[in-house]
Motif scaffolding. Structure first.
Motif, PDB file in Angstrom:
ATOM      1  N   CYS A 113      -2.429  16.195   3.671  1.00  0.00           N
ATOM      2  CA  CYS A 113      -3.475  16.268   4.683  1.00  0.00           C
ATOM      3  C   CYS A 113      -4.239  17.576   4.548  1.00  0.00           C
ATOM      4  O   CYS A 113      -5.484  17.592   4.488  1.00  0.00           O
ATOM      5  CB  CYS A 113      -2.860  16.139   6.081  1.00  0.00           C
ATOM      6  N   PHE A 114      -3.526  18.690   4.455  1.00  0.00           N
ATOM      7  CA  PHE A 114      -4.183  19.991   4.328  1.00  0.00           C
ATOM      8  C   PHE A 114      -4.948  20.128   3.005  1.00  0.00           C
ATOM      9  O   PHE A 114      -5.941  20.842   2.936  1.00  0.00           O
ATOM     10  CB  PHE A 114      -3.187  21.134   4.501  1.00  0.00           C
ATOM     11  N   GLU A 115      -4.505  19.445   1.970  1.00  0.00           N
ATOM     12  CA  GLU A 115      -5.228  19.472   0.689  1.00  0.00           C
ATOM     13  C   GLU A 115      -6.548  18.716   0.784  1.00  0.00           C
ATOM     14  O   GLU A 115      -7.466  18.984   0.006  1.00  0.00           O
ATOM     15  CB  GLU A 115      -4.363  18.872  -0.418  1.00  0.00           C
ATOM     16  N   CYS A 116      -6.657  17.799   1.715  1.00  0.00           N
ATOM     17  CA  CYS A 116      -7.843  16.951   1.820  1.00  0.00           C
ATOM     18  C   CYS A 116      -8.778  17.331   2.975  1.00  0.00           C
ATOM     19  O   CYS A 116      -9.878  16.801   3.065  1.00  0.00           O
ATOM     20  CB  CYS A 116      -7.416  15.488   2.002  1.00  0.00           C
ATOM     21  N   CYS A 117      -8.374  18.234   3.834  1.00  0.00           N
ATOM     22  CA  CYS A 117      -9.179  18.524   5.019  1.00  0.00           C
ATOM     23  C   CYS A 117     -10.239  19.587   4.766  1.00  0.00           C
ATOM     24  O   CYS A 117     -10.165  20.348   3.804  1.00  0.00           O
ATOM     25  CB  CYS A 117      -8.285  18.954   6.183  1.00  0.00           C
ATOM     26  N   SER A 118     -11.201  19.610   5.655  1.00  0.00           N
ATOM     27  CA  SER A 118     -12.246  20.627   5.643  1.00  0.00           C
ATOM     28  C   SER A 118     -12.048  21.518   6.859  1.00  0.00           C
ATOM     29  O   SER A 118     -11.660  21.038   7.920  1.00  0.00           O
ATOM     30  CB  SER A 118     -13.629  19.982   5.745  1.00  0.00           C
ATOM     31  N   CYS A 166       0.835  -1.199   0.000  1.00  0.00           N
ATOM     32  CA  CYS A 166       0.000   0.000   0.000  1.00  0.00           C
ATOM     33  C   CYS A 166       0.866   1.243   0.000  1.00  0.00           C
ATOM     34  O   CYS A 166       0.558   2.228  -0.667  1.00  0.00           O
ATOM     35  CB  CYS A 166      -0.938   0.025   1.201  1.00  0.00           C
ATOM     36  N   GLY A 167       1.966   1.209   0.735  1.00  0.00           N
ATOM     37  CA  GLY A 167       2.874   2.346   0.768  1.00  0.00           C
ATOM     38  C   GLY A 167       3.503   2.598  -0.581  1.00  0.00           C
ATOM     39  O   GLY A 167       3.641   3.733  -1.014  1.00  0.00           O
ATOM     40  N   SER A 169       2.850   5.993  -2.857  1.00  0.00           N
ATOM     41  CA  SER A 169       3.914   6.899  -3.266  1.00  0.00           C
ATOM     42  C   SER A 169       3.970   7.062  -4.778  1.00  0.00           C
ATOM     43  O   SER A 169       4.427   8.084  -5.265  1.00  0.00           O
ATOM     44  CB  SER A 169       5.262   6.408  -2.735  1.00  0.00           C
ATOM     45  N   ASP A 170       3.483   6.083  -5.540  1.00  0.00           N
ATOM     46  CA  ASP A 170       3.499   6.187  -6.992  1.00  0.00           C
ATOM     47  C   ASP A 170       2.265   6.878  -7.541  1.00  0.00           C
ATOM     48  O   ASP A 170       2.204   7.208  -8.717  1.00  0.00           O
ATOM     49  CB  ASP A 170       3.592   4.787  -7.633  1.00  0.00           C
ATOM     50  N   ALA A 171       1.274   7.123  -6.720  1.00  0.00           N
ATOM     51  CA  ALA A 171       0.003   7.663  -7.199  1.00  0.00           C
ATOM     52  C   ALA A 171      -0.026   9.181  -7.073  1.00  0.00           C
ATOM     53  O   ALA A 171      -0.739   9.745  -6.268  1.00  0.00           O
ATOM     54  CB  ALA A 171      -1.150   7.044  -6.423  1.00  0.00           C
ATOM     55  N   CYS A 219      -7.913  11.877  -2.360  1.00  0.00           N
ATOM     56  CA  CYS A 219      -7.617  11.843  -0.930  1.00  0.00           C
ATOM     57  C   CYS A 219      -7.786  10.438  -0.362  1.00  0.00           C
ATOM     58  O   CYS A 219      -6.995  10.007   0.472  1.00  0.00           O
ATOM     59  CB  CYS A 219      -8.509  12.834  -0.196  1.00  0.00           C
ATOM     60  N   ALA A 220      -8.810   9.727  -0.813  1.00  0.00           N
ATOM     61  CA  ALA A 220      -9.026   8.357  -0.337  1.00  0.00           C
ATOM     62  C   ALA A 220      -7.842   7.474  -0.710  1.00  0.00           C
ATOM     63  O   ALA A 220      -7.415   6.633   0.089  1.00  0.00           O
ATOM     64  CB  ALA A 220     -10.316   7.791  -0.911  1.00  0.00           C
ATOM     65  N   ASP A 221      -7.284   7.664  -1.892  1.00  0.00           N
ATOM     66  CA  ASP A 221      -6.116   6.890  -2.309  1.00  0.00           C
ATOM     67  C   ASP A 221      -4.895   7.199  -1.442  1.00  0.00           C
ATOM     68  O   ASP A 221      -4.012   6.369  -1.278  1.00  0.00           O
ATOM     69  CB  ASP A 221      -5.767   7.165  -3.773  1.00  0.00           C
ATOM     70  N   LYS A 222      -4.866   8.407  -0.890  1.00  0.00           N
ATOM     71  CA  LYS A 222      -3.757   8.814  -0.023  1.00  0.00           C
ATOM     72  C   LYS A 222      -3.982   8.384   1.421  1.00  0.00           C
ATOM     73  O   LYS A 222      -3.132   8.586   2.272  1.00  0.00           O
ATOM     74  CB  LYS A 222      -3.575  10.327  -0.086  1.00  0.00           C
ATOM     75  N   GLY A 223      -5.177   7.822   1.696  1.00  0.00           N
ATOM     76  CA  GLY A 223      -5.466   7.341   3.041  1.00  0.00           C
ATOM     77  C   GLY A 223      -6.247   8.313   3.903  1.00  0.00           C
ATOM     78  O   GLY A 223      -6.363   8.118   5.102  1.00  0.00           O
TER      79      GLY A 223
END
Length: 163
Positions: free
Chosen positions: A63-68, A19-20, A24-26, A31-35
């Protein structure tokens, strides 16, 4: 105990490493793909994460790109703060001690409190909150990070500051 009960525990490290690698390749993945769960992730969680993994800028940025924004972000400030520290613990973190000696007195609404055996932390309050303050561990923060955070987030109500 049979092979079936042990096998999942042996496969878990392999799955995590795969998964790691995929993560890292994606580049540019969701955001879901990043966990990250976009529906539950609030930006104050990212700030808390940053205190523990400050050396991983890419993870923090994702994290900041995916947060609300959450309530704290919408309000944007705190009216008072307490910097708790243990002198013995802080001895190994000179940035904390330097901030206390050189900059803490510049911030209205900030109190510095020695607390034996405590990890350096900011206890943050606002007039609207009830109950316990928000606690943010700052053990690995640089002096400049503490100063910048307080300049941005601490807005004391001057009428309530004790002289």
């Amino acid at each position: 105990m049979g092979m079936h009960s042990v096998a999942p525990f042996l496969l878990l490290p392999l799955l995590l490493s795969v998964c790691g690698l995929v993560r890292s390749d994606a580049a540019g993945s969701s955001c879901a793909d990043k966990g990250f769960d976009e529906l539950r992730l609030v930006c104050s969680d990212c700030r808390e994460l940053e205190t523990f993994v400050s050396d991983n800028a890419q993870l923090i940025q994702e994290c900041f790109e995916c947060c609300s924004p959450d309530d704290k972000d919408n309000r944007g400030f705190y009216t008072s703060a307490v910097l708790e520290y243990c002198p013995i613990v802080a001895h190994n973190h000179p940035d904390i001690l330097n901030f206390i000696k050189e900059k803490a007195s510049d911030f209205k609404g900030l109190r510095v409190v020695k607390k034996p055996s405590s990890v350096p932390a900011l206890l943050l309050r606002d007039d609207a909150s009830q109950g316990t303050p928000e606690k943010m561990h700052i053990m690995n923060w640089k002096k400049e990070q503490i100063e910048e955070f307080l300049k941005e987030k601490l807005r004391p109500d001057d009428s309530k500051i004790e002289q």
